[in-house]
Write an enzyme that holds these catalytic residues in place. Structure first.
Site, mmCIF file in Angstrom:
data_model
loop_
_atom_site.group_PDB
_atom_site.id
_atom_site.type_symbol
_atom_site.label_atom_id
_atom_site.label_comp_id
_atom_site.label_asym_id
_atom_site.label_seq_id
_atom_site.Cartn_x
_atom_site.Cartn_y
_atom_site.Cartn_z
ATOM 1 C CG ASP A 1 45.605 53.460 -15.569
ATOM 2 O OD1 ASP A 1 46.518 54.158 -15.088
ATOM 3 O OD2 ASP A 1 45.742 52.241 -15.818
ATOM 4 C CD GLN B 1 53.105 53.129 -17.863
ATOM 5 O OE1 GLN B 1 54.088 53.742 -18.262
ATOM 6 N NE2 GLN B 1 53.196 52.165 -16.964
ATOM 7 C CB CYS C 1 50.066 43.510 -15.653
ATOM 8 S SG CYS C 1 51.070 42.864 -14.309
#
Length: 406
Positions: A199, A202, A364
């Protein structure tokens, strides 16, 4: 030469006032602002070449197709993918991870294992839980310590022939912690045949990405966190893996031949791009890559790291303020609370009255908040256009909130 004022001049939104104060935008981990060059490209698409792609022989359709495929090639180079067709346009990181989790369904069976970490966003937790529900697989979670650092000894213990997926973020959205994904990938490769998913939501705005050097199987990120429009994102997948796996959505564009008896699927990348894409947004994502490349990854990283160090130093001078992950390797984010003084949203509302935009709440990442036994944090997150003067205004606002909440 890095010129912060010249960079800021490219973001018209930063010139406005909020609640009678100059806007200080420190919510970049949620979404970044967009430079005028990106907005102009997006507008140009809709005012000059608006047409569907890949399907028309008329001039506007051809122009739109050329521009979107040029953007795909820019992104290929941006992440150093081997082939442009390994770059799949999505709505963002969440859709990318859900896509991967869905198409891997046939590869997992009961009691297989999926490894994630304690530092994951909900979008890198829930899709894997849903996959476990579909297949009977089990979820294993790499724990973290009080500094937010992952305890990779547990990864060594978890990895086995049962491991089918390892999915972790490169940077925590809640704490800004930079995870050692090279080490995680190396351990995974040495001890299992698992698919490796990274992921990069960021990290893509802050670091230079090289998916070939990483040797990950999948890498996902969002456009809107890296100066592009919302509703844009990328899924990178290795050619051999994407060709082996089934489609995600069915419909137009992703077929080779469709009949009532049988449908065959198009080759990459179109196999995973059913329906009309976000053409204007995808083209503008290429313009965002141009912006990042022009500023330079090294300049961005150096400036943002300096902002983080400056912010942490001056925030920690406030009595009773706690920074989460204070001693960890971090980038772009400082996440904190005024201990014993209301909840994070109280601080956020006071800062907003001073024109300072931060994020409050659980971001989240409820498991992280549960680990620290808190409801949420105040999160200030930085982009290339932020300044040290804005950090001073943040610190001033936090001090005011402390006085008001005492």
């Amino acid at each position: 030469m890095f010129d912060i004022q010249e960079i800021r001049s490219q973001f018209s939104i930063l010139n406005q006032q909020v609640n009678g104060k100059p806007l200080v935008y420190l919510d970049n981990a949620a979404t970044s602002q967009k430079p005028n060059s990106v907005l102009e490209v997006w507008k140009q698409y809709y005012t000059e070449i608006n047409a569907n792609v890949h399907r028309g022989i008329h001039t506007l359709s051809q122009l739109a197709t050329e521009e979107m495929e040029l953007s795909r090639r820019k992104i290929q180079k941006f992440i150093n993918a081997k082939n442009d067709f390994e770059v799949i346009f999505t709505k963002g990181t969440t859709e990318g991870i859900n896509l991967i989790a869905y198409i891997l369904t046939q590869k997992l069976k009961k009691d297989d294992e999926i490894i994630i970490s304690y530092l994951e966003h909900h979008s890198n937790i829930v899709p894997w839980q849903l996959l476990c529900e579909r297949t009977g697989a089990k979820l294993r979670v790499i724990p973290m310590d009080e500094n937010g650092v992952l305890q990779l000894d547990y990864l060594d213990q978890f990895l086995s022939e049962k491991t089918k997926v390892v999915s972790v973020n490169e940077v925590s959205n809640a704490l800004g912690i930079v995870n050692p994904i090279e080490e995680i990938i190396a351990k995974t490769r040495a001890n299992s045949d698992a698919y490796v998913v990274i992921d990069g939501a960021q990290s893509a705005p802050h670091f230079k990405i090289d998916v070939q050097a990483l040797d990950c199987d999948f890498f996902v990120f969002s456009g809107h966190k890296m100066y592009a429009p919302m509703g844009t994102g990328i899924l990178y997948g290795k050619q051999s893996i994407l060709e082996d796996l089934p489609p995600f959505h069915g419909g137009g564009e992703m077929i080779a031949v469709c009949s009532f008896d049988q449908t065959t699927y198009a080759g990459l990348p179109f196999k995973y791009e059913a329906g009309t894409p976000n053409v204007g947004g995808n083209i503008a994502l290429g313009a965002a890559v141009d912006f990042i490349n022009k500023v330079g990854h090294e300049n961005i990283q150096n400036h943002e790291n300096a902002l983080l160090q400056y912010a942490q130093k001056h925030l920690l001078e406030i009595d009773g303020l706690k920074v989460y992950g204070e001693n960890a390797n971090r980038t772009g984010v400082v996440s904190f609370n005024l201990i014993g003084m209301g909840i994070s949203s109280d601080v956020g509302m006071i800062l907003d009255k001073m024109g300072v935009a931060v994020r409050t709440g659980h971001h989240c990442t409820q498991p992280i908040m549960d680990f620290f036994d808190i409801a949420g944090t105040v999160r200030a997150s930085f982009a290339v256009y932020n300044t040290f003067e804005e950090i001073d205004l943040l610190v001033e606002g936090v001090k005011k909130a402390q006085r008001m909440l005492a």
